[in-house]
Design a protein around this motif. Structure first.
Motif, mmCIF file in Angstrom:
data_model
loop_
_atom_site.group_PDB
_atom_site.id
_atom_site.type_symbol
_atom_site.label_atom_id
_atom_site.label_comp_id
_atom_site.label_asym_id
_atom_site.label_seq_id
_atom_site.Cartn_x
_atom_site.Cartn_y
_atom_site.Cartn_z
ATOM 1 N N UNK A 149 -9.537 -25.441 -60.846
ATOM 2 C CA UNK A 149 -8.652 -24.489 -60.171
ATOM 3 C C UNK A 149 -8.629 -24.735 -58.659
ATOM 4 N N UNK A 150 -9.784 -25.099 -58.098
ATOM 5 C CA UNK A 150 -9.897 -25.276 -56.639
ATOM 6 C C UNK A 150 -8.887 -26.285 -56.077
ATOM 7 N N UNK A 151 -8.875 -27.538 -56.547
ATOM 8 C CA UNK A 151 -7.879 -28.480 -55.992
ATOM 9 C C UNK A 151 -6.453 -28.147 -56.409
ATOM 10 N N UNK A 152 -6.276 -27.626 -57.633
ATOM 11 C CA UNK A 152 -4.930 -27.334 -58.104
ATOM 12 C C UNK A 152 -4.269 -26.230 -57.277
ATOM 13 N N UNK A 153 -5.029 -25.196 -56.926
ATOM 14 C CA UNK A 153 -4.461 -24.119 -56.114
ATOM 15 C C UNK A 153 -4.078 -24.620 -54.731
ATOM 16 N N UNK A 154 -4.837 -25.574 -54.198
ATOM 17 C CA UNK A 154 -4.513 -26.128 -52.879
ATOM 18 C C UNK A 154 -3.217 -26.935 -52.913
ATOM 19 N N UNK A 155 -3.041 -27.741 -53.976
ATOM 20 C CA UNK A 155 -1.811 -28.547 -54.101
ATOM 21 C C UNK A 155 -0.591 -27.638 -54.196
ATOM 22 N N UNK A 156 -0.618 -26.726 -55.162
ATOM 23 C CA UNK A 156 0.546 -25.884 -55.438
ATOM 24 C C UNK A 156 0.860 -24.965 -54.263
ATOM 25 N N UNK A 157 -0.172 -24.338 -53.706
ATOM 26 C CA UNK A 157 0.067 -23.388 -52.609
ATOM 27 C C UNK A 157 0.473 -24.095 -51.318
ATOM 28 N N UNK A 158 0.040 -25.330 -51.130
ATOM 29 C CA UNK A 158 0.484 -26.103 -49.962
ATOM 30 C C UNK A 158 1.974 -26.389 -50.050
ATOM 31 N N UNK A 159 2.431 -26.736 -51.246
ATOM 32 C CA UNK A 159 3.869 -26.956 -51.458
ATOM 33 C C UNK A 159 4.641 -25.655 -51.235
ATOM 34 N N UNK A 160 4.091 -24.547 -51.745
ATOM 35 C CA UNK A 160 4.730 -23.244 -51.553
ATOM 36 C C UNK A 160 4.784 -22.856 -50.078
ATOM 37 N N UNK A 161 3.723 -23.187 -49.330
ATOM 38 C CA UNK A 161 3.684 -22.863 -47.900
ATOM 39 C C UNK A 161 4.807 -23.566 -47.156
ATOM 40 N N UNK A 162 5.086 -24.807 -47.536
ATOM 41 C CA UNK A 162 6.199 -25.539 -46.924
ATOM 42 C C UNK A 162 7.527 -24.852 -47.235
ATOM 43 N N UNK A 163 7.663 -24.375 -48.455
ATOM 44 C CA UNK A 163 8.887 -23.671 -48.847
ATOM 45 C C UNK A 163 9.051 -22.360 -48.092
ATOM 46 N N UNK A 164 7.961 -21.606 -47.957
ATOM 47 C CA UNK A 164 7.998 -20.352 -47.200
ATOM 48 C C UNK A 164 8.366 -20.618 -45.733
ATOM 49 N N UNK A 165 7.798 -21.680 -45.169
ATOM 50 C CA UNK A 165 8.064 -22.022 -43.769
ATOM 51 C C UNK A 165 9.534 -22.387 -43.570
ATOM 52 N N UNK A 166 10.082 -23.181 -44.479
ATOM 53 C CA UNK A 166 11.492 -23.573 -44.391
ATOM 54 C C UNK A 166 12.393 -22.343 -44.488
ATOM 55 N N UNK A 167 12.065 -21.436 -45.418
ATOM 56 C CA UNK A 167 12.853 -20.214 -45.585
ATOM 57 C C UNK A 167 12.785 -19.346 -44.332
ATOM 58 N N UNK A 168 11.581 -19.248 -43.748
ATOM 59 C CA UNK A 168 11.394 -18.424 -42.538
ATOM 60 C C UNK A 168 12.219 -18.976 -41.373
ATOM 61 N N UNK A 169 12.170 -20.286 -41.181
ATOM 62 C CA UNK A 169 12.910 -20.900 -40.075
ATOM 63 C C UNK A 169 14.416 -20.760 -40.271
ATOM 64 N N UNK A 170 14.859 -20.900 -41.523
ATOM 65 C CA UNK A 170 16.295 -20.757 -41.803
ATOM 66 C C UNK A 170 16.740 -19.323 -41.541
ATOM 67 N N UNK A 171 15.900 -18.354 -41.908
ATOM 68 C CA UNK A 171 16.227 -16.949 -41.682
ATOM 69 C C UNK A 171 16.266 -16.621 -40.187
ATOM 70 N N UNK A 172 15.316 -17.169 -39.434
ATOM 71 C CA UNK A 172 15.281 -16.940 -37.993
ATOM 72 C C UNK A 172 16.487 -17.565 -37.301
ATOM 73 N N UNK A 173 16.878 -18.753 -37.779
ATOM 74 C CA UNK A 173 18.046 -19.424 -37.208
ATOM 75 C C UNK A 173 19.315 -18.630 -37.482
#
Length: 336
Positions: A308-332
């Protein structure tokens, strides 16, 4: 593309490579690290665990925790998922498929579900996605402290207490002396030594990971000598990987939908999802050594959290990139 990037980073992660190496060494040199062996793993591990939680106490910022205490809905969601929803998922799964899974591995899944959240990755991922960092610090830290008491209690419900089960009173005393006491001592010396330790924080995190690797090695040595792995075969690893992947997918779906239903803003949504889905190997490995002391199946019990330890890091890191992209698009969009 982002997934490939995260996989590449994970392959070159020395800690993950170290976990694999620890299991390989346990296969070839089980007597060296087993209970009563040349390494004297019990004593070395106890010293290492005490040192690790002392360092956690020194690095724990009480100011940031106080700053994050305002959003009670967010806190209730995170702690509720960590200590209630996760175990309930296991209860349902145990009813459905428990008879087809080795008992020790099923106990390992329960132990994974009963563990507290992790601090470092929860906070780091929350920050990288412009989430509510103070709330993440508060919830991850609170979860770690609560876990010292709640995790062994939950395990005693699953395994039973007394003879043949978990001696809850003795286990709590051990956990308090080995985990809570150094944590409190670290907080007490923080005003004097906090800045000095902060300068060398990257080295203290190395100590943390080395102790976990030692715990993994010792646990797998005991399991090898007991003949547990020879009895189970390769199917147990496949079962563990599939089970962990399904659990992570389900909990991410539930936390995401719950955060939306509670109408959290972007910052709180990110903190809620990342803190409520994490499980701590850093706390899980030392606690397992105390809760399941002397259990030859400890290596198998630890297997789900190790996956679970490495798997949660992989998946959540990808999700973090998605959240960041959404946040920047919303701010723009707001700026136009």
């Amino acid at each position: 593309m982002q997934l490939l990037k995260q996989l590449k980073r994970l392959v070159t992660d020395w800690f993950l490579c170290g976990m694999i190496l620890a299991t390989v060494l346990a296969y070839f040199f089980p007597h060296f690290g087993a209970r009563g062996g040349t390494l004297h793993a019990d004593t070395v591990v106890n010293i290492g665990v005490f040192a690790v939680f002392f360092l956690h106490g020194v690095n724990l910022s009480s100011e940031q925790i106080r700053h994050g205490m305002k959003n009670w809905k967010l806190h209730l969601m995170v702690q509720g998922f960590t200590f209630i929803v996760f175990p309930l998922i296991w209860v349902v799964a145990n009813q459905l498929v428990g008879q087809y899974i080795p008992p020790a591995l099923m106990l390992g899944f329960f132990y994974l579900c009963a563990l507290p959240s992790t601090i470092s990755s929860s906070v780091a991922l929350t920050g990288s996605a412009f989430g509510n960092v103070p709330a993440a610090i508060l919830n991850a830290s609170l979860s770690s402290v609560l876990g010292i008491f709640i995790t062994p209690w939950l395990c005693s419900l699953a395994v039973g207490s007394g003879q043949g089960g978990i001696d809850l009173g003795s286990t709590l005393v051990d956990l308090c002396s080995m985990l809570l006491l150094p944590l409190v001592l670290g907080q007490l010396v923080r005003p004097l030594l906090g800045k000095w330790f902060a300068r060398y924080k990257r080295y203290t995190s190395v100590v943390d990971k080395l102790v976990i690797l030692l715990l993994v090695y010792a646990a797998f040595c005991d399991s090898m000598i007991s003949g547990l792995w020879q009895q189970q075969g390769d199917g147990v690893l496949i079962t563990a990987v599939v089970g962990v992947a399904l659990l992570l997918a389900l909990i991410l779906t539930l936390t995401t939908r719950t955060a939306r239903a509670l109408r959290f803003n972007h910052a709180d949504h990110v903190a809620a999802v990342f803190c409520a889905t994490k499980k701590s190997l850093a706390a899980g490995a030392p606690m397992a050594a105390l809760i399941f002391h002397g259990n030859a199946a400890l290596g198998l019990i630890l297997l789900p959290i190790m996956i679970y330890h490495p798997l949660q890091l992989i998946v959540c890191s990808v999700m973090a990139e998605g959240y960041l992209h959404h946040y920047k698009a919303h701010q723009a969009a707001l700026a136009q």
